[in-house]
Write a protein that holds these residues in place. Sequence first.
Motif, PDB file in Angstrom:
ATOM      1  N   ALA A 102      27.638  45.501  32.507  1.00  0.00           N
ATOM      2  CA  ALA A 102      27.126  44.450  33.392  1.00  0.00           C
ATOM      3  C   ALA A 102      25.689  44.729  33.806  1.00  0.00           C
ATOM      4  CB  ALA A 102      28.018  44.319  34.626  1.00  0.00           C
ATOM      5  N   GLU A 103      25.300  45.999  33.841  1.00  0.00           N
ATOM      6  CA  GLU A 103      23.916  46.374  34.137  1.00  0.00           C
ATOM      7  C   GLU A 103      23.066  46.381  32.870  1.00  0.00           C
ATOM      8  OE1 GLU A 103      22.651  46.867  37.154  1.00  0.00           O
ATOM      9  OE2 GLU A 103      24.584  46.453  38.077  1.00  0.00           O
ATOM     10  N   LEU A 104      23.635  46.886  31.782  1.00  0.00           N
ATOM     11  CA  LEU A 104      22.875  47.037  30.541  1.00  0.00           C
ATOM     12  C   LEU A 104      22.565  45.701  29.859  1.00  0.00           C
ATOM     13  CD1 LEU A 104      24.766  50.050  28.919  1.00  0.00           C
ATOM     14  CD2 LEU A 104      22.359  50.049  29.554  1.00  0.00           C
ATOM     15  N   MET A 105      23.589  44.892  29.668  1.00  0.00           N
ATOM     16  CA  MET A 105      23.466  43.753  28.766  1.00  0.00           C
ATOM     17  C   MET A 105      22.419  42.711  29.179  1.00  0.00           C
ATOM     18  SD  MET A 105      25.133  44.442  26.176  1.00  0.00           S
ATOM     19  CE  MET A 105      26.006  45.958  25.840  1.00  0.00           C
ATOM     20  N   PRO A 106      22.374  42.301  30.452  1.00  0.00           N
ATOM     21  CA  PRO A 106      21.350  41.310  30.806  1.00  0.00           C
ATOM     22  C   PRO A 106      19.926  41.816  30.589  1.00  0.00           C
ATOM     23  CG  PRO A 106      23.072  41.399  32.476  1.00  0.00           C
ATOM     24  CD  PRO A 106      23.285  42.582  31.587  1.00  0.00           C
ATOM     25  N   ARG A 107      19.714  43.107  30.729  1.00  0.00           N
ATOM     26  CA  ARG A 107      18.374  43.662  30.534  1.00  0.00           C
ATOM     27  C   ARG A 107      18.041  43.829  29.049  1.00  0.00           C
ATOM     28  NH1 ARG A 107      20.330  45.693  35.405  1.00  0.00           N
ATOM     29  NH2 ARG A 107      18.812  45.568  37.121  1.00  0.00           N
ATOM     30  N   ILE A 108      19.038  44.167  28.257  1.00  0.00           N
ATOM     31  CA  ILE A 108      18.805  44.338  26.816  1.00  0.00           C
ATOM     32  C   ILE A 108      18.361  43.026  26.179  1.00  0.00           C
ATOM     33  CG2 ILE A 108      20.004  44.803  24.628  1.00  0.00           C
ATOM     34  CD1 ILE A 108      21.578  46.976  26.202  1.00  0.00           C
ATOM     35  N   GLU A 109      18.774  41.898  26.751  1.00  0.00           N
ATOM     36  CA  GLU A 109      18.307  40.611  26.244  1.00  0.00           C
ATOM     37  C   GLU A 109      16.784  40.565  26.130  1.00  0.00           C
ATOM     38  OE1 GLU A 109      19.757  37.054  28.126  1.00  0.00           O
ATOM     39  OE2 GLU A 109      21.603  38.067  28.762  1.00  0.00           O
ATOM     40  N   GLY A 169      20.262  40.898  15.474  1.00  0.00           N
ATOM     41  CA  GLY A 169      20.281  39.663  16.242  1.00  0.00           C
ATOM     42  C   GLY A 169      19.768  39.912  17.644  1.00  0.00           C
ATOM     43  N   THR A 170      20.054  38.985  18.539  1.00  0.00           N
ATOM     44  CA  THR A 170      19.639  39.099  19.930  1.00  0.00           C
ATOM     45  C   THR A 170      20.864  39.106  20.836  1.00  0.00           C
ATOM     46  OG1 THR A 170      19.390  36.695  20.084  1.00  0.00           O
ATOM     47  CG2 THR A 170      17.411  37.978  19.553  1.00  0.00           C
ATOM     48  N   TYR A 171      20.767  39.831  21.938  1.00  0.00           N
ATOM     49  CA  TYR A 171      21.818  39.839  22.944  1.00  0.00           C
ATOM     50  C   TYR A 171      21.644  38.631  23.867  1.00  0.00           C
ATOM     51  CZ  TYR A 171      23.345  44.498  21.590  1.00  0.00           C
ATOM     52  OH  TYR A 171      23.850  45.567  20.891  1.00  0.00           O
ATOM     53  N   GLY A 172      22.740  38.232  24.490  1.00  0.00           N
ATOM     54  CA  GLY A 172      22.704  37.112  25.416  1.00  0.00           C
ATOM     55  C   GLY A 172      24.097  36.570  25.629  1.00  0.00           C
ATOM     56  N   ASN A 173      24.205  35.605  26.535  1.00  0.00           N
ATOM     57  CA  ASN A 173      25.486  34.953  26.813  1.00  0.00           C
ATOM     58  C   ASN A 173      26.546  35.989  27.169  1.00  0.00           C
ATOM     59  OD1 ASN A 173      27.171  32.747  27.136  1.00  0.00           O
ATOM     60  ND2 ASN A 173      27.690  32.590  24.964  1.00  0.00           N
ATOM     61  N   TYR A 174      26.180  36.885  28.092  1.00  0.00           N
ATOM     62  CA  TYR A 174      27.108  37.932  28.532  1.00  0.00           C
ATOM     63  C   TYR A 174      28.163  37.335  29.457  1.00  0.00           C
ATOM     64  CZ  TYR A 174      28.872  42.070  30.968  1.00  0.00           C
ATOM     65  OH  TYR A 174      29.686  43.044  31.518  1.00  0.00           O
ATOM     66  N   LYS A 175      29.429  37.630  29.150  1.00  0.00           N
ATOM     67  CA  LYS A 175      30.554  37.158  29.956  1.00  0.00           C
ATOM     68  C   LYS A 175      31.289  38.378  30.497  1.00  0.00           C
ATOM     69  CE  LYS A 175      29.954  32.854  28.376  1.00  0.00           C
ATOM     70  NZ  LYS A 175      29.446  31.756  29.218  1.00  0.00           N
ATOM     71  N   SER A 176      31.361  38.503  31.808  1.00  0.00           N
ATOM     72  CA  SER A 176      32.006  39.663  32.406  1.00  0.00           C
ATOM     73  C   SER A 176      33.473  39.379  32.682  1.00  0.00           C
ATOM     74  CB  SER A 176      31.302  40.051  33.710  1.00  0.00           C
ATOM     75  OG  SER A 176      31.419  38.999  34.656  1.00  0.00           O
ATOM     76  N   GLY A 177      34.240  40.439  32.883  1.00  0.00           N
ATOM     77  CA  GLY A 177      35.643  40.330  33.232  1.00  0.00           C
ATOM     78  C   GLY A 177      36.111  41.634  33.845  1.00  0.00           C
ATOM     79  N   PRO A 178      37.245  41.637  34.535  1.00  0.00           N
ATOM     80  CA  PRO A 178      37.698  42.865  35.208  1.00  0.00           C
ATOM     81  C   PRO A 178      38.043  43.994  34.250  1.00  0.00           C
ATOM     82  CG  PRO A 178      39.380  41.142  35.297  1.00  0.00           C
ATOM     83  CD  PRO A 178      38.145  40.505  34.775  1.00  0.00           C
ATOM     84  N   HIS A 179      38.532  43.672  33.080  1.00  0.00           N
ATOM     85  CA  HIS A 179      38.922  44.701  32.112  1.00  0.00           C
ATOM     86  C   HIS A 179      38.179  44.592  30.785  1.00  0.00           C
ATOM     87  CE1 HIS A 179      42.088  45.640  34.916  1.00  0.00           C
ATOM     88  NE2 HIS A 179      42.550  44.407  34.841  1.00  0.00           N
ATOM     89  N   ALA A 180      37.635  43.427  30.502  1.00  0.00           N
ATOM     90  CA  ALA A 180      36.937  43.208  29.236  1.00  0.00           C
ATOM     91  C   ALA A 180      35.769  42.264  29.475  1.00  0.00           C
ATOM     92  CB  ALA A 180      37.877  42.639  28.184  1.00  0.00           C
ATOM     93  N   ALA A 181      34.729  42.416  28.654  1.00  0.00           N
ATOM     94  CA  ALA A 181      33.550  41.565  28.730  1.00  0.00           C
ATOM     95  C   ALA A 181      33.167  41.172  27.313  1.00  0.00           C
ATOM     96  CB  ALA A 181      32.408  42.293  29.434  1.00  0.00           C
ATOM     97  N   MET A 182      32.209  40.246  27.192  1.00  0.00           N
ATOM     98  CA  MET A 182      31.837  39.742  25.875  1.00  0.00           C
ATOM     99  C   MET A 182      30.339  39.476  25.798  1.00  0.00           C
ATOM    100  SD  MET A 182      34.855  36.981  24.967  1.00  0.00           S
ATOM    101  CE  MET A 182      34.709  36.068  26.502  1.00  0.00           C
ATOM    102  N   ILE A 183      29.797  39.640  24.603  1.00  0.00           N
ATOM    103  CA  ILE A 183      28.513  39.068  24.224  1.00  0.00           C
ATOM    104  C   ILE A 183      28.826  38.032  23.152  1.00  0.00           C
ATOM    105  CG2 ILE A 183      26.338  39.472  22.997  1.00  0.00           C
ATOM    106  CD1 ILE A 183      26.111  40.525  25.755  1.00  0.00           C
ATOM    107  N   LEU A 184      28.447  36.791  23.395  1.00  0.00           N
ATOM    108  CA  LEU A 184      28.766  35.710  22.463  1.00  0.00           C
ATOM    109  C   LEU A 184      27.467  35.078  21.979  1.00  0.00           C
ATOM    110  CD1 LEU A 184      31.740  34.070  24.408  1.00  0.00           C
ATOM    111  CD2 LEU A 184      31.876  35.502  22.369  1.00  0.00           C
ATOM    112  N   GLN A 185      26.964  35.616  20.891  1.00  0.00           N
ATOM    113  CA  GLN A 185      25.773  35.098  20.246  1.00  0.00           C
ATOM    114  C   GLN A 185      26.087  34.823  18.777  1.00  0.00           C
ATOM    115  OE1 GLN A 185      23.731  34.094  22.601  1.00  0.00           O
ATOM    116  NE2 GLN A 185      21.881  35.233  22.055  1.00  0.00           N
ATOM    117  N   PRO A 186      25.306  33.970  18.123  1.00  0.00           N
ATOM    118  CA  PRO A 186      25.603  33.664  16.721  1.00  0.00           C
ATOM    119  C   PRO A 186      25.646  34.887  15.818  1.00  0.00           C
ATOM    120  CG  PRO A 186      24.036  32.076  17.609  1.00  0.00           C
ATOM    121  CD  PRO A 186      24.202  33.145  18.650  1.00  0.00           C
TER     122      PRO A 186
END
Length: 351
Positions: free
Chosen positions: A55-62, A82-99
């Motif tokens: 949650a700290e890393l992903m938005p900045r890596i974009e 590719g590029t990072y983005g569209n980070y989706k957080s969750g209590p046990h799992a999270a996602m990066i959803l990019q093409p």
Amino acid sequence: MDQDRPTSAEDIRTLRAEKASLRARDFCDTYGLAEAQLVAAYTGQGSTRLTAHPAELMPRIERLGEVMALTRNASCVHERVGTYGNYKSGPHAAMILQPEIDLRLFPSHWVSAFAVETETDAGVKRSIQVFDAAGDAVHKIHLRDTSNHAAWAEVIAELANGDSSDTLEVAPRKPAETPKVNHDKLDLLRSEWSKMTDTHQFLRLTSKLKMNRLGAYRHVGAPYVDRLDTGAVDAALQALAGSGTEVMLFVGNRGCIQIHGGAIETLKAMGPWQNVMDPRFNLHLRLDHIAEVYAVSKPTQRGPALSLEAFDAEGGIILQIFGRRTEELDSRPAWQEILSALPRTQQEELV
């Protein structure tokens, strides 16, 4: 192997300089180190400790722009540009959803992280590397010539956690879960399997029945699962190469699963490795690590999801390949034809 294991960061750096020709992972295996301990030994000398939570890393890596994402296990390496983005957080799992960069993240295993800068003949190589409690790599992000290097210093300054220690304590590596099957519930497994409407229901079903993935695959039988020859994965990659058939290829570990969606063009075998060498997607697979292979059919609301799944000798999953899903279908006829032609093996009773 554990040859004269170095006991201090200085010893690690000295030995590493002497064994510079070894790949980092091979060096660590040879001298009984976790890879995170090797990286930590250079804290203040090319490595900077970072906060590890996605949650700290992903938005900045974009902000780093186009990079190469790498996720691996002991038998397979998955690399996607590719590029990072569209980070989706969750209590046990999270996602990066990019093409191009498509990840499933499990934050409890993101234990330590480092920014790494390495001087090479081609210039400074920069990466962000994340490790689990055992010091094994969970996920790495490598900058490329096309990345936003101007943002690097600011991003790392925001992520740095202030820890200057060049040593790292690691926990013992957890073995893969052994296959679990509840023979008294096999008829119920088959009945409930037939009623699935989404592939994500499978793990909940097996857990409810006190089984796991490999235990279920070994015993559920046709038409749900066919056991294949161990050469089936290579045969599938050869059939896919240059065919234009789009697949979803999953490789992961406990902390991260990385997914390639698209076709495969170029294969290059080297010793025990089979390699996909496409411009924006590389895969490096140890064919000699494959111990069990299954063709699996799971019903969904949009038709059957058909997968090819490979496991190592310890029961750990190496990779999965599905036909690439569309809005209308969960499989592709061309992928079904490839799966159907793969060599079967005797469905022997495995405990």
